[in-house]
Design a protein around this motif. Sequence first.
Motif, PDB file in Angstrom:
ATOM      1  N   GLY A   1       0.771  -1.229   0.000  1.00 12.54           N
ATOM      2  CA  GLY A   1       0.000   0.000   0.000  1.00 12.54           C
ATOM      3  C   GLY A   1       0.799   1.272   0.000  1.00 12.54           C
ATOM      4  N   ARG A   2       2.098   1.205  -0.233  1.00 15.57           N
ATOM      5  CA  ARG A   2       2.918   2.411  -0.309  1.00 15.57           C
ATOM      6  C   ARG A   2       2.525   3.253  -1.519  1.00 15.57           C
ATOM      7  NH1 ARG A   2       6.245   4.293   3.871  1.00 15.57           N
ATOM      8  NH2 ARG A   2       7.186   2.547   4.968  1.00 15.57           N
ATOM      9  N   HIS A   3       2.796   4.565  -1.431  1.00 16.73           N
ATOM     10  CA  HIS A   3       2.342   5.514  -2.458  1.00 16.73           C
ATOM     11  C   HIS A   3       3.471   6.487  -2.771  1.00 16.73           C
ATOM     12  CE1 HIS A   3      -0.657   9.047  -3.472  1.00 16.73           C
ATOM     13  NE2 HIS A   3       0.106   8.713  -4.494  1.00 16.73           N
TER      14      HIS A   3
ATOM     15  N   LEU B   1       4.443   9.738  -5.286  1.00 20.16           N
ATOM     16  CA  LEU B   1       3.897  10.746  -6.194  1.00 20.16           C
ATOM     17  C   LEU B   1       5.053  11.379  -6.965  1.00 20.16           C
ATOM     18  CD1 LEU B   1       1.133  13.319  -5.577  1.00 20.16           C
ATOM     19  CD2 LEU B   1       3.361  14.165  -6.334  1.00 20.16           C
TER      20      LEU B   1
ATOM     21  N   ARG C   1       5.395   0.736  -9.884  1.00 21.49           N
ATOM     22  CA  ARG C   1       4.116   0.076 -10.145  1.00 21.49           C
ATOM     23  C   ARG C   1       4.286  -1.438 -10.148  1.00 21.49           C
ATOM     24  NH1 ARG C   1       0.774   2.445 -15.028  1.00 21.49           N
ATOM     25  NH2 ARG C   1       2.474   1.533 -16.195  1.00 21.49           N
TER      26      ARG C   1
ATOM     27  N   TRP D   1       3.429  -0.494  -5.623  1.00 20.13           N
ATOM     28  CA  TRP D   1       3.142   0.821  -5.059  1.00 20.13           C
ATOM     29  C   TRP D   1       2.003   1.496  -5.826  1.00 20.13           C
ATOM     30  CZ3 TRP D   1       6.938   4.203  -2.177  1.00 20.13           C
ATOM     31  CH2 TRP D   1       7.940   3.447  -1.550  1.00 20.13           C
ATOM     32  N   ARG D   2       1.278   2.345  -5.140  1.00 24.09           N
ATOM     33  CA  ARG D   2       0.379   3.260  -5.825  1.00 24.09           C
ATOM     34  C   ARG D   2       1.235   4.371  -6.413  1.00 24.09           C
ATOM     35  NH1 ARG D   2      -4.090   7.475  -3.243  1.00 24.09           N
ATOM     36  NH2 ARG D   2      -4.906   8.233  -5.253  1.00 24.09           N
ATOM     37  N   VAL D   3       0.972   4.738  -7.663  1.00 21.43           N
ATOM     38  CA  VAL D   3       1.745   5.760  -8.352  1.00 21.43           C
ATOM     39  C   VAL D   3       0.800   6.849  -8.839  1.00 21.43           C
ATOM     40  CG1 VAL D   3       3.247   6.276 -10.305  1.00 21.43           C
ATOM     41  CG2 VAL D   3       3.516   4.110  -9.076  1.00 21.43           C
ATOM     42  N   THR D   4       1.113   8.101  -8.485  1.00 20.04           N
ATOM     43  CA  THR D   4       0.357   9.243  -8.984  1.00 20.04           C
ATOM     44  C   THR D   4       1.334  10.271  -9.549  1.00 20.04           C
ATOM     45  OG1 THR D   4       0.355  10.214  -6.772  1.00 20.04           O
ATOM     46  CG2 THR D   4      -1.596   8.956  -7.419  1.00 20.04           C
TER      47      THR D   4
ATOM     48  N   LEU E   1      -4.085  13.357  -0.723  1.00 22.35           N
ATOM     49  CA  LEU E   1      -3.516  12.112  -1.243  1.00 22.35           C
ATOM     50  C   LEU E   1      -2.600  11.414  -0.241  1.00 22.35           C
ATOM     51  CD1 LEU E   1      -2.577  13.169  -4.904  1.00 22.35           C
ATOM     52  CD2 LEU E   1      -4.564  11.849  -4.156  1.00 22.35           C
TER      53      LEU E   1
ATOM     54  N   PRO F   1       0.794  10.952   0.007  1.00 25.54           N
ATOM     55  CA  PRO F   1       1.800   9.998  -0.478  1.00 25.54           C
ATOM     56  C   PRO F   1       2.886   9.785   0.583  1.00 25.54           C
ATOM     57  CG  PRO F   1       2.155  12.159  -1.460  1.00 25.54           C
ATOM     58  CD  PRO F   1       0.856  12.245  -0.713  1.00 25.54           C
ATOM     59  N   ASP F   2       3.540   8.638   0.510  1.00 26.89           N
ATOM     60  CA  ASP F   2       4.639   8.353   1.439  1.00 26.89           C
ATOM     61  C   ASP F   2       5.895   9.123   1.073  1.00 26.89           C
ATOM     62  OD1 ASP F   2       3.634   6.005   3.202  1.00 26.89           O
ATOM     63  OD2 ASP F   2       3.048   5.445   1.168  1.00 26.89           O
TER      64      ASP F   2
END
Length: 358
Positions: free
Chosen positions: A5-7, A9, A30, A34-37, A93, A95-96
């Motif tokens: 669940g790491r993010h 950005l 990805r 990881w979540r990528v924004t 958001l 992000p980490d």
Amino acid sequence: MIAGGRHVLFVGGGSAGHVVPSIPLIHHFRDAGWRVTYVGSGAPEKDLIPALQVEFFSIPSGKLRRYWSTKNVLDVFRMLAGIWQATRLLRRLQPDVIFSKGGFVAFPVVLGAWLNRIPVVAHESDLTPGLANRLSAPFVDVVCTSFVETQLGRARVKHTGTPLRPELLNGVADRGRELCGFDTGKPLLLVVGGSLGSDVINTAVRRGIRHLTKRFNVAHVCGPGRVDARLRGQPGYRQFEYIDAGWGDVLAAADLVVSRAGANAVFELAALGKPSLLIPLSAQASRGDQIDNARYAERQGWSRVLVEEDLDHERLLVELIGLESRAVTLRQRNAPSDATATIAGVIESVARTPAAQR
């Protein structure tokens, strides 16, 4: 590898050089779960990033000019609006960690991250840092650099190199020659004047094309809207506005390359072992960063340099003959390697580090 669940950005924009190096890192994170924004402002990031199926957010950003203009006044308000929107967006958001590739849109996001106590890793491609990264440096945890000599005041700097796109490293020369419509009878000369093309390079190539094609097959990436219809059908000469799919193949096929000296181009050509003639953007049209990049590449033995003020079709041919004679030596120089894994490791480490220890 961190997942669960790491993010992360990403932010960067305004030119391909502030966007493209993030793409290998986007794929890396990805693939790792990881979540990528991504946060940008305009072209080219609005076109490149959504095509990767990445969540994209847009904020306003003023241009950071180094000279007086009445537009600076309006851009102050755009910048303030960007900082306000970035701060709110990041609070939502959460992000980490943030990876900043520079460009005008980066500073509002970096400052917003600092206000939200979100760690930031930045990357500086050029030998001499750009204005956005210089302004961002006090609010950044680590600045990764392509060049060993790059310094950013009191910022924590780590030399990493630059990320390279896998498709460039895995090109197939036969496919590249087929795309250009050339056989293997003569060396392939690839000419590229940057993502928008270069009038001065285009003019020199076209004025000397009959002499160049006696010695080379010439693939000329001249920029959007810059194809010369009068030279369509010229034997040994193929024009492209740009090349997207197949770019790695064309690079693989190239025996010599004429290029501008953006940092990403310099490192990509060196990593591929391509003998190159670099024609940096002049100091009159830039802050001189390409001149510094080109001279560094020349000192490393990766490239020859021809300054724009000395460029004409005759000098171009002379320099290319000299480049061809030294091609074997240039290919044997130590080349940079892909820095994707190294930079990803820095990002992961910063994301793991508690705020009190950063």
